[in-house]
Design an enzyme around this catalytic site. Structure first.
Site, PDB file in Angstrom:
ATOM      1  N   LYS A 107       0.777  -1.242  -0.034  1.00 55.61           N
ATOM      2  CA  LYS A 107       0.066   0.015   0.119  1.00 55.61           C
ATOM      3  C   LYS A 107       0.790   1.452  -0.041  1.00 55.61           C
ATOM      4  O   LYS A 107       0.146   2.338  -0.109  1.00 55.61           O
ATOM      5  CB  LYS A 107      -1.061   0.003   1.174  1.00 55.61           C
ATOM      6  CG  LYS A 107      -2.079  -1.160   0.893  1.00 55.61           C
ATOM      7  CD  LYS A 107      -2.947  -0.976   2.075  1.00 55.61           C
ATOM      8  CE  LYS A 107      -4.022  -2.239   2.034  1.00 55.61           C
ATOM      9  NZ  LYS A 107      -3.767  -3.406   2.437  1.00 55.61           N
TER      10      LYS A 107
HETATM   11  C1  LIG Z   1      -4.418  -4.619   1.800  1.00 54.67           C
HETATM   12  C2  LIG Z   1      -3.858  -5.974   1.487  1.00 54.67           C
HETATM   13  C3  LIG Z   1      -4.360  -6.836   0.871  1.00 54.67           C
HETATM   14  C4  LIG Z   1      -5.223  -6.910   0.142  1.00 54.67           C
HETATM   15  O1  LIG Z   1      -5.494  -5.823  -0.939  1.00 54.67           O
HETATM   16  P1  LIG Z   1      -6.826  -5.308  -1.451  1.00 54.67           P
HETATM   17  O2  LIG Z   1      -6.455  -4.410  -2.692  1.00 54.67           O
HETATM   18  O3  LIG Z   1      -7.675  -5.008  -0.612  1.00 54.67           O
HETATM   19  O4  LIG Z   1      -7.358  -6.590  -2.223  1.00 54.67           O
HETATM   20  C5  LIG Z   1      -3.427  -8.129   0.934  1.00 54.67           C
HETATM   21  N1  LIG Z   1      -2.550  -8.445   1.719  1.00 54.67           N
HETATM   22  C6  LIG Z   1      -1.920  -7.309   2.557  1.00 54.67           C
HETATM   23  C7  LIG Z   1      -0.641  -7.330   3.196  1.00 54.67           C
HETATM   24  C8  LIG Z   1      -2.524  -5.946   2.547  1.00 54.67           C
HETATM   25  O5  LIG Z   1      -2.120  -5.067   3.382  1.00 54.67           O
END
Ligand SMILES: *Cc1c(COP(=O)(O)O)cnc(C)c1O
Length: 432
Positions: A107
């Site tokens: 993210k």
């Molecule tokens: C946010 C997150 C996900 C899921 O991603 P999405 O875009 O919500 O599908 C998977 N793994 C980790 C470690 C995350 O932080």
């Protein structure tokens, strides 16, 4: 570029408005009116380009009409100041390690890009102060807070459930200070999310301040995630492995995989995708039955994927014009429970000396189970295993905590405690 709402009941808006509002007024998600195809020549020579160079071409297709070229280049280069290596695990399976950014989570890409784009709108286009509200059960809060740290004209409020976030994750957004305020809510994650939703709908608050969301509903958060799908392909090309590439995405709110599907629409030659679920398998059930039945999430050890009503499902439906058949032709699914996730972490560590985090483990297992002869599988390793130390250590033994994480843990926690009722939260914001 204009953006329309997936609900089709509100007017089209500019990029700036889509980013500053987050959600359309009819509660739909914003979609760009056009998805531009990139020229064939770009895909042929990708192996010779750097991550930043590739991302800049992709960014121009999305944002080039709305952001001056030099400024966009700066935003992209500044966002991607870390590597996203493709690592061989075994046979035809590769891990795309998305966790080398400042908070060791994928993210970081979307969080940093969005903060810099909003910063640009504030500096260059006279956008008034923007307040970002983000509810988190862990990783979103840290990536968004660190992305926005020190960006002028933006204040971030991170709402998190008291005592329910791991100590490592908590210190990543409570020790920052400056324009980041951590709000420790006496409740569970759903209470935090409900407070944010109520705030967006509250007329007094919206008169008092500009409020937006930095969750993957925001186009500036989710679209930049397309960058690394292109870079994964470039790295496969360098290895001569780009034919029949399959990408597997551990999914929760489905922002990450949606960005990959956008990449495919732009011409990226990915054969197909796998959306990997933990026990929260709403999307998997949709693929099997054609019916979308959201339900309350259950807790798992891959907790960033504990989502009962994936917000970006609306974007996937829109992209495929509601055709279940077309969706199934490009995306397959799977579901794994906690015991299976633990077994995968252990096996891959013992047999291939590769350390997975619980989310990446779901992705790895899906590729291992579904890859056909001749295909090359890439799963997205979405977080550093050390972020999920309490789960991973009992399985593989002691693991090292990277210096970046240790540095956060040396900071001083600053947070404001609030009860979970909306009236208190509203009063708090009105006093800001
Ligand atoms: C946010 C997150 C996900 C899921 O991603 P999405 O875009 O919500 O599908 C998977 N793994 C980790 C470690 C995350 O932080």
């Amino acid at each position: 570029m204009q953006y329309y709402s997936t609900n089709g009941q509100s007017p089209e808006v500019s990029l700036q408005e889509a980013v500053v509002k987050g959600l359309a007024s009819d509660k739909g998600l914003f979609m760009p009116k056009q998805i531009k195809r990139l020229p064939e020549s770009f895909f042929q020579n990708m192996k010779d380009l750097s991550f930043q160079e590739i991302a800049f071409e992709v960014a121009k297709a999305f944002f080039g009409e709305d952001v001056e070229e030099a400024a966009l280049k700066e935003i992209v280069y500044d966002t991607l100041s870390f590597d996203v290596p493709l690592v061989h695990v075994n046979d035809n399976i590769y891990s795309l390690e998305l966790y080398h950014g400042p908070t060791l989570a994928f993210k970081d890409v979307g969080g940093r890009f969005m903060s810099r784009l909003l910063g640009y709108f504030i500096r260059k286009q006279g956008q008034k102060q923007v307040n970002v509200l983000v509810a988190t059960s862990g990783d979103t809060g840290s990536a968004v807070a660190n992305g926005f740290l020190g960006v002028e004209g933006i204040h971030v409020y991170v709402l998190y459930p008291k005592g329910k976030v791991s100590p490592i994750q908590e210190c990543q957004f409570t020790t920052l200070g400056k324009n980041i305020t951590a709000l420790e809510i006496d409740g569970v994650f759903d209470d935090c999310q409900a407070l944010v939703k109520s705030a967006f709908m509250d007329a007094d608050l919206n008169k008092h301040m500009n409020l937006t969301s930095a969750n993957s509903i925001n186009v500036a958060r989710f679209l930049p995630q397309a960058f690394y799908y292109f870079y994964a392909y470039a790295q496969l090309q360098k290895l001569g492995k780009e034919k029949e590439a399959v990408i597997c995405v551990p999914s929760g709110n489905f922002g990450n995989i949606t960005a990959g599907l956008f990449g495919k629409r732009m011409g990226l030659p990915i054969k197909r995708f796998i959306a990997a679920n933990n026990r929260n398998d709403i999307f998997y059930q949709y693929l099997l039955t054609g019916e979308y039945n959201p339900r309350p999430s259950v807790q798992t050890i891959a907790n960033a994927m504990d989502v009962g009503a994936p917000s970006n499902f609306a974007r996937i439906l829109d992209l495929y014009k509601n055709s279940h058949k077309d969706i199934c032709a490009e995306i397959s699914g799977c579901t794994y429970n906690d015991d299976q996730i633990r077994t995968t972490i252990k096996q891959v560590f013992d047999q291939h000396k590769y350390l997975l985090d619980p989310h990446g483990a779901v992705g790895y297992q899906a590729v291992a189970d579904q890859l056909k002869p001749g295909e090359v599988g890439v799963f997205l390793e979405t977080a550093h295993p050390a972020k999920f130390k309490d789960t991973v250590e009992p399985i593989v033994g002691a693991i090292e905590i990277p210096e970046k994480l240790q540095a956060f843990m040396r900071g001083t926690k600053q947070s404001i405690e609030l009860p979970k009722d909306f009236a208190s939260f509203k009063q708090f914001l009105l006093n800001e």
